[in-house]
Design an enzyme around this catalytic site. Structure first.
Site, PDB file in Angstrom:
ATOM      1  N   ASP A  48       0.937  -1.117  -0.017  1.00 41.70           N
ATOM      2  CA  ASP A  48      -0.107   0.157   0.062  1.00 41.70           C
ATOM      3  C   ASP A  48       0.864   1.130  -0.009  1.00 41.70           C
ATOM      4  O   ASP A  48       2.143   0.988   0.024  1.00 41.70           O
ATOM      5  CB  ASP A  48      -0.994  -0.089   1.055  1.00 41.70           C
ATOM      6  CG  ASP A  48      -2.120   0.663   1.066  1.00 41.70           C
ATOM      7  OD1 ASP A  48      -2.146   1.829  -0.135  1.00 41.70           O
ATOM      8  OD2 ASP A  48      -3.136   0.814   1.491  1.00 41.70           O
TER       9      ASP A  48
HETATM   10  C1  NOJ Z   1      -4.022   4.002   0.259  1.00 40.73           C
HETATM   11  C2  NOJ Z   1      -5.164   3.309   0.033  1.00 40.73           C
HETATM   12  O1  NOJ Z   1      -5.146   2.617   1.422  1.00 40.73           O
HETATM   13  C3  NOJ Z   1      -5.160   2.076  -1.037  1.00 40.73           C
HETATM   14  O2  NOJ Z   1      -6.402   1.533  -0.849  1.00 40.73           O
HETATM   15  C4  NOJ Z   1      -5.145   3.008  -2.530  1.00 40.73           C
HETATM   16  O3  NOJ Z   1      -5.281   2.017  -3.293  1.00 40.73           O
HETATM   17  C5  NOJ Z   1      -4.030   3.609  -2.494  1.00 40.73           C
HETATM   18  N1  NOJ Z   1      -3.663   4.620  -1.290  1.00 40.73           N
HETATM   19  C6  NOJ Z   1      -3.525   4.328  -3.748  1.00 40.73           C
HETATM   20  O4  NOJ Z   1      -4.344   5.367  -3.823  1.00 40.73           O
END
Ligand code: NOJ
Length: 749
Positions: free
Chosen positions: A289
């Protein structure tokens, strides 16, 4: 056990990788051959580049890192394998052009959070889950994928399949609620929708099951917080939707920000290597993430970025989103013999394989097509699908005296509340502003258009979240002039979503006081509630005659709400998540254990598992939702053919469902099972199947279920999925707390 695996399993793991990665199929599989051929020509730095993902310079969906100079130059140097938050054929082309100027000319992946639609916004995922309609959900994702894939995107960071039992957590809006069975069906449907007829088609994007794992169980509902749970709970409730996504062929997984029992998920060998890649034989790749590799430093799990890179790489995290940990450290870790070439090659191969499968090596621009972008977006039939999905996403919570649907003969209707004129707000969080000129009809626009003969009076009443009652007098006066009042109330769209956890989930500001003032006029009041989470609104629930929970319904929300209010669509949604009476009940979920001192009712508190100041029951239970019509579950025989089955036998059951009301409508008949005695304990009920049955007024139909071994199986203390003989209860009903038919049967050896 999870933690120890990190150290002790490493050597075995490397050996296993060396052999398992290259099985017999490597010689036969044409894509493996192509991957090997590209890999053999790449330098170590180029390989590490493939593991690196940067955010574009446009928009950020996480804390911005500004330590990279010119990202296009980085791409030209072969130091980037994927980017995110770069949309549209014009913009993506600039980046793909740069990749084509790199030595190896390896195409970039373009990732984007296409969470509930691309140009056309569909209801938020939690709302869609209220439909229990996996075909409609699959279709919604098919449309989202088609639009995104025509605009340069080849990878969506969806579906989010995290089970969530805590409505304080802002990200409940992105998932399918609390139930592993429903969540698994929806996870698979979303994957099928995004990936269509398979990667390689120009209307298919790679899906990404996230966040692996248990992110939805953040302690206190606070985003990014720790998770502490037994492996049994993990396997029984939190992993099934991920497994379903893997079985549906999801191309990628994203790990999660949380630690699980003391190990950050991003660094978890157990989750990524042991469960996902070994047990489930997942052949796609895992992306971190946003910044989650580097975040192992503040977690206190890694002392610096180099150690974080080592831990993540060892754990099976293939791509680094926005941490810079891999790009800055892997080369040295390899030189120091801490990370093997085998490990690097395995991660790079997984990524290259997906690029090959999507046909990007044949044509890096196959998703970058201005002509298709022009013709594929915002098609009228897709707006119709968005309206259909919005219809199915609403849940009718209350309808005393059948005040809904409204009569078209009404002359004056008052529209009161801060969301009556909401337009783009209807899209909710995690929506994309692809067309800046998009004009979304508000509830008021739609009502006026549909019923020009009715006069609609408007009063704002109050803001969403402040204490001013300055608008109350006007709202009350407006209500008094009307035959019926419709109030549109709720949260602001950015009160749910990532980093939007709340400790207080009551209807915000003075809105409930406004509802009280308006209800006290004695006029019939319909309250529409919009939000991304279950809210608490007890006074309204107890006093307003009609309540429609509309969540955030997307581009067609206004039209869909108007349809429901006047009966053009008979609401059919059922809650996929429990609504608590107060925050003090959270976490609250229907599939709980019984305890040794279960309360027999909400008043049974003496030495019972209960609160002395609060009932145990929720405000609205999982599976609840009304219709304009009424369904009878007729207890006619034969309900089942036998009362005892052997382990591998199925049990057929059936009953008659009758629409006894005035309207045609759809019921979601729910089948729950309870294993009455088992070790370990089993929940008081678990959803195992359901049927959506559409009946004309007065129509009856026989509804059948087949109870299979799988429905009676669970994880035992050794985490083996198995059954135990004994007595089971089967419950069929309209909601988890509205069981209409109940029987027992025996499972014998
Ligand atoms: C953080 C989020 O937790 C995730 O779900 C997302 O896909 C990414 N950022 C990219 O935006």
């Amino acid at each position: 056990m999870i933690k120890n695996f990190t150290k002790t399993g490493c050597i075995l793991l490397l050996l296993a990788l060396a052999f398992a990665g290259k099985s017999v199929s490597a010689q036969d599989d044409p894509i493996d051959k192509k991957v090997d051929s590209v890999l053999s020509k790449m330098t170590l730095d180029e390989k590490i580049g493939q593991l690196n993902q940067y955010n574009g310079d446009w928009e950020a969906t996480g804390p911005v890192t500004k330590d990279v100079g010119n990202k296009l130059d980085e791409i030209r140097k072969g130091r980037v394998g994927a980017v995110l938050n770069i949309m549209g054929s014009a913009h993506t082309k600039i980046f793909q052009d740069a990749a084509m100027q790199s030595r190896m000319k390896i195409p970039l992946l373009f990732g984007q959070d296409v969470i509930h639609g691309y140009r056309i916004t569909f209801p938020i995922p939690l709302a869609e889950a209220c439909s229990w309609d996996t075909d409609a959900i699959e279709k919604a994702e098919r449309i989202a994928a088609t639009e995104a894939a025509a605009s340069g995107i080849n990878w969506t960071f969806a579906p989010m399949v995290d089970i969530a039992r805590d409505p304080r957590w802002g990200r409940v809006m992105e998932g399918a609620g609390e139930d592993p069975y429903l969540g698994s069906l929806i996870a698979a449907a979303r994957v099928r929708g995004f990936q269509g007829n398979g990667l390689g088609n120009t209307d298919a994007v790679m899906a990404c099951a996230k966040h692996f794992a248990a992110y939805g169980a953040a302690i206190g509902g606070r985003d990014y917080n720790s998770v502490d749970m037994s492996l049994h709970t993990l396997w029984e409730y939190y992993l099934p939707p991920f497994k379903a996504a893997a079985d549906a062929g999801v191309a990628t997984f994203m790990n999660s920000f949380n630690d699980l029992n003391g190990t950050p998920a991003t660094g978890s060998v157990y989750l990524q290597r042991e469960v996902l890649k070994r047990k489930w034989n997942f052949k796609g790749f895992v992306v971190s993430d946003w910044g989650s590799i580097g975040e192992m430093i503040p977690h206190g799990y890694a002392k610096d970025n180099a150690e974080a890179a080592l831990i993540a790489m060892t754990a099976g995290n293939d791509m680094d989103m926005e941490s810079r940990s891999y790009i800055n450290n892997l080369a040295k870790l390899v030189a120091d013999n801490k990370v093997s070439f085998t490990l690097i090659d395995d991660a790079v191969s997984r990524i290259l394989r997906k690029k090959f499968e999507m046909g990007l090596f044949d044509d890096p621009y196959r998703f970058i097509n201005p002509g298709r972008e022009k013709s594929a977006l915002n098609l009228p039939e897709n707006q119709d699908a968005a309206k259909d999905m919005a219809h199915k996403s609403m849940v009718l919570l209350k309808n005393d005296h059948q005040i809904l649907p409204l009569s078209k003969q009404l002359k004056i209707v008052a529209l009161i509340g801060p969301l009556v004129k909401a337009k783009k707000e209807l899209k909710g969080f995690w929506s994309l502003d692809v067309d800046k000129n998009e004009d979304i009809p508000s509830l008021m626009d739609a009502l006026q258009k549909q019923n020009p003969q009715t006069q609609y009076l408007f009063s704002y009443g109050c803001n969403i979240n402040d204490q001013s009652k300055a608008g109350f007098a006007d709202a009350v006066a407006t209500a008094q002039k009307a035959e019926v009042v419709i109030m549109a109330m709720g949260e602001a769209p950015d009160m749910t979503g990532e980093a939007k956890s709340k400790s207080n989930i009551h209807l915000p500001g003075v809105q409930e006081e406004l509802i009280k003032a308006v209800v006290e006029t004695g006029k019939p009041v319909v309250v529409i509630l919009m939000s991304g989470r279950p809210m608490i609104f007890n006074w309204t629930a107890d006093h307003a005659p009609a309540i429609l929970y509309a969540w955030w319904l997307g581009s067609q929300g206004g039209n869909a709400m108007a349809d429901v209010l006047y009966g053009a669509y008979n609401p059919s949604g059922k809650l996929p998540i429990t609504f608590p009476r107060t925050e003090g009940q959270i976490p609250i979920y229907y599939n709980h254990l019984n305890t040794g001192r279960p309360a027999a009712s909400d008043n049974d508190v003496n030495y019972k598992s209960a609160y002395i100041d609060l009932p145990n029951s929720p405000k609205y239970a999982f599976g609840y939702g009304l219709s304009y019509t009424h369904f009878d579950y007729v207890d006619d025989e034969p309900f089942y053919t036998t009362t005892a089955i052997k382990d591998n036998e199925n049990l057929s059951i059936s009953f008659t469902l009758k629409n006894t009301g005035k309207y045609a409508g759809e019921e979601t008949v729910q089948l729950y099972i309870r294993d009455l005695v088992a070790q370990p304990l089993r929940p008081v009920k678990e959803l195992k199947d359901f049927r959506k049955v559409y009946l004309q007024a007065g129509e009856s139909r026989r509804v059948s279920f087949n109870i299979t071994r799988d429905m009676l199986s669970f994880y035992n203390d050794n985490l083996e999925y198995t059954t135990q003989p004994g007595e089971f209860q089967v419950m069929i009903g309209s909601a988890s707390d509205d069981i209409r038919l109940k029987r027992t049967f025996e499972l014998t050896n």
